[in-house]
Design an enzyme around this catalytic site. Structure first.
Site, short mmCIF file in Angstrom:
data_model
loop_
_atom_site.label_atom_id
_atom_site.label_comp_id
_atom_site.label_asym_id
_atom_site.label_seq_id
_atom_site.Cartn_x
_atom_site.Cartn_y
_atom_site.Cartn_z
N HIS A 33 -9.60 0.99 1.13
CA HIS A 33 -9.33 1.96 2.22
C HIS A 33 -10.66 1.09 3.01
O HIS A 33 -11.49 1.23 2.95
CB HIS A 33 -9.65 3.63 2.30
CG HIS A 33 -7.88 3.98 1.46
ND1 HIS A 33 -7.37 4.87 1.47
CD2 HIS A 33 -7.05 3.24 1.63
CE1 HIS A 33 -6.72 5.16 0.71
NE2 HIS A 33 -5.89 3.96 1.47
N GLU A 48 -10.95 3.37 8.40
CA GLU A 48 -9.38 3.68 8.97
C GLU A 48 -10.05 4.31 10.14
O GLU A 48 -8.93 4.60 11.11
CB GLU A 48 -8.53 4.49 7.66
CG GLU A 48 -7.23 5.11 8.38
CD GLU A 48 -6.71 5.70 7.96
OE1 GLU A 48 -5.37 6.15 7.37
OE2 GLU A 48 -7.39 5.77 5.96
N HIS A 105 1.10 5.78 -0.96
CA HIS A 105 0.99 6.68 -2.41
C HIS A 105 1.69 7.80 -1.95
O HIS A 105 2.13 8.13 -1.79
CB HIS A 105 -0.50 8.26 -1.36
CG HIS A 105 -1.58 7.09 -0.57
ND1 HIS A 105 -2.61 6.26 -1.38
CD2 HIS A 105 -1.88 6.28 0.25
CE1 HIS A 105 -2.91 6.34 -1.32
NE2 HIS A 105 -3.22 5.86 -0.11
N ASP A 112 2.12 2.86 2.99
CA ASP A 112 1.06 4.12 2.99
C ASP A 112 1.79 5.27 2.92
O ASP A 112 1.59 6.17 1.91
CB ASP A 112 -0.01 4.05 4.57
CG ASP A 112 -0.87 4.67 4.06
OD1 ASP A 112 -1.59 5.27 3.03
OD2 ASP A 112 -2.10 4.72 4.77
N HIS A 158 -11.65 3.34 -3.82
CA HIS A 158 -11.10 4.80 -1.94
C HIS A 158 -11.68 3.90 -0.23
O HIS A 158 -10.37 3.96 -0.17
CB HIS A 158 -10.86 5.89 -2.65
CG HIS A 158 -10.44 7.23 -1.45
ND1 HIS A 158 -10.92 7.50 0.06
CD2 HIS A 158 -8.91 7.39 -1.98
CE1 HIS A 158 -9.79 7.67 -0.01
NE2 HIS A 158 -9.11 8.29 0.01
N HIS A 215 0.88 -0.86 -0.10
CA HIS A 215 -0.10 -0.30 -0.15
C HIS A 215 0.38 0.80 0.38
O HIS A 215 1.21 1.62 0.58
CB HIS A 215 -1.14 -0.13 1.06
CG HIS A 215 -2.09 1.05 1.04
ND1 HIS A 215 -2.60 1.20 0.35
CD2 HIS A 215 -2.41 2.11 2.03
CE1 HIS A 215 -4.02 1.73 0.32
NE2 HIS A 215 -3.12 2.80 0.97
N HIS A 238 -5.56 -1.70 6.66
CA HIS A 238 -6.28 -0.84 7.72
C HIS A 238 -7.48 -1.69 8.51
O HIS A 238 -6.28 -1.94 9.44
CB HIS A 238 -6.28 1.09 7.89
CG HIS A 238 -5.85 1.74 6.67
ND1 HIS A 238 -3.79 1.62 7.16
CD2 HIS A 238 -5.92 2.83 6.24
CE1 HIS A 238 -3.95 2.67 6.06
NE2 HIS A 238 -5.03 3.37 5.29
#
Length: 451
Positions: free
Chosen positions: A236, A239, A67, A324, A209, A65, A273
């Site tokens: 996701h 979270e 970004h 992440d 998302h 994961h 998460h």
């Protein structure tokens, strides 16, 4: 004419982690298709012509994961206090300044940092699709293509998890920061992402998302797209408690139940998460063999909480690891943190063995990214591996047979000496072979997008 791949290179591994134990003296042959042709134990000395890798060699690490653009936030978002939601506002500022060119430069540098940390495959959860005002680029996939090319330039594999992001929250229109994330509808998202094609180092997967960002009636469109292509699907999930509360208010159920009711869960799906879950949520995720990607360094940086990883795995949810937001890029630290966070919560030790934690960082991480033939040192697997030094100030002292414990509980990314992808040496003696000065590349790329 024989079509059998031929051996083109032999590596001699001083010590190798073979999934259950550390083996001294292993010769590893790489064939011309970039796979492990043979593995021979009991090689007390390097065979003639072999490349010597001293230390502990592991399968390549999988960062399930990422970004990539969040790397530009490191340091900046650690000033003062705040919450996930105030952090998000800073993140939007960086996202606003990305272009295909600046994103390529930034991602290339970030992926090179990953290679230096022993990561051979990244799952890029990609949602910055369009121009800042939401207008598509001439090539609607220009941003995704920039990430795929950046991974190639850094010498690692990528699973581009192209992300549907359609709403600012349970049916509300995207806000000004989110317009460039949205394709308008899931059908439009599917049409755009279908133009992306896999290539030698890159797979194309999908992502929701979050239940906030994709209207419930459109979740099935994303799930069907992934199902038709047998592609990985990530999301996701829970979270933040605010997401759970808003989902209850909008739909009268938890996010996990909403995903289950719309066909999103399953063995090719990974929830990222999975922090704030009910007993029923855990049973749903485990019962469908939906994976769990834990990102402990980000979850602690954002004060998200500690997810029920032990219970999830016991219920049947495979565990993987991700960096992440890239507060740090260090999969060994992610593995260590998962165990140590659980110790703090439970006040007991030993929830996972070092072997189990390394499996999450290797084989199970690659499987979550659609590469079940990676993450193992065995014949037929992709020739992706990394070597951790056993003679640094952090790792010196323990017996080599305790190399797995040393790697997980003492080593860091700074102890990685070699990274090999498809038999190709990408990091040699701690230096990247394709990106000569990674710190300068990072500094230049981050300056270009800093708000």
């Amino acid at each position: 004419m024989s079509l059998t791949p031929r051996t083109v290179k032999t590596y001699w591994l001083e010590h190798a982690w073979l999934g259950t134990h550390v083996e001294p003296g292993v010769a590893l042959d790489v064939s011309d298709d970039g796979r492990i042709a043979a593995l021979r134990t009991g090689a007390a000395a390097p065979p003639p012509g072999a490349e010597v890798l001293r230390g502990l060699t592991l399968p390549g690490l999988a960062n399930a994961h990422s970004h990539a653009f969040h790397r530009a936030l490191r340091g900046t978002v650690q000033v003062g206090s705040g919450t996930f939601w105030t952090w998000r506002e800073v993140m939007y500022g960086v996202a606003r300044r990305l272009t295909p060119d600046t994103y390529f430069d930034l991602a290339r540098a970030v992926y090179a940092e990953m290679a230096l940390a022993g990561i051979t495959n990244v799952g890029e959860f990609h949602y910055v699709h369009h121009q800042a005002d939401g207008t598509p680029y001439a090539d609607p996939n220009a941003m995704g293509e920039a990430l795929v090319e950046a991974a190639a330039a850094a010498g690692i594999r990528i699973t581009l998890l192209d992300t549907a992001y359609l709403s600012s929250g349970f049916g509300q229109a995207p806000n000004e920061h989110q317009r460039r994330f949205s394709d308008g509808t899931a059908d439009a998202w599917a049409e755009r992402v279908s133009a992306l094609k896999p290539r030698g180092h890159a797979l194309i997967g999908a992502a929701v998302h979050s239940v906030r960002a994709v209207p419930a009636e459109q979740l099935g469109t994303v799930a069907r797209w992934a199902e038709e292509r047998q592609a990985p699907l990530h999301v996701h999930l829970s979270e933040q408690t605010a997401e759970n509360d808003a989902c209850q208010a909008a739909h009268g159920c938890t996010p996990t139940r909403l995903l289950a009711d719309h066909g999103v869960l399953g063995p090719r799906t990974t929830g990222v998460h999975n922090t704030h879950l009910t007993d029923e949520d855990i049973a749903l995720l485990g019962g469908t063999a939906t994976g769990t990607c834990m990102c402990p360094t980000t979850e602690r940086d954002l004060a998200d909480g500690i997810g029920p990883a032990v219970r999830l795995q016991q219920a049947g949810s495979p565990l993987s690891l991700g960096s992440d937001s890239h507060a740090v890029i260090d999969l060994l630290e992610e593995a260590r943190a998962m165990e140590l966070d659980e110790r703090l919560r439970s006040r007991t030790r030993g929830h996972w063995t070092a072997n189990a934690l390394l499996t999450a960082a290797t084989a199970d991480g690659h499987a979550a990214l659609g590469l079940p033939d990676a993450g193992r040192l065995e014949a037929g697997a992709l020739a992706d591996f990394t070597t951790v030094a056993l003679d640094t100030v952090r790792t010196a002292g323990p017996l080599p047979r305790l190399g797995a414990e040393t790697a997980v509980f003492a080593a860091s990314a700074a102890d990685v000496r070699h990274t090999v992808v498809g038999g190709r040496h990408i990091v040699r003696d701690g230096a990247h072979t394709l990106v000569p000065d990674v710190p300068s590349a990072l500094s230049t790329a981050i300056t270009a997008v800093r708000t």
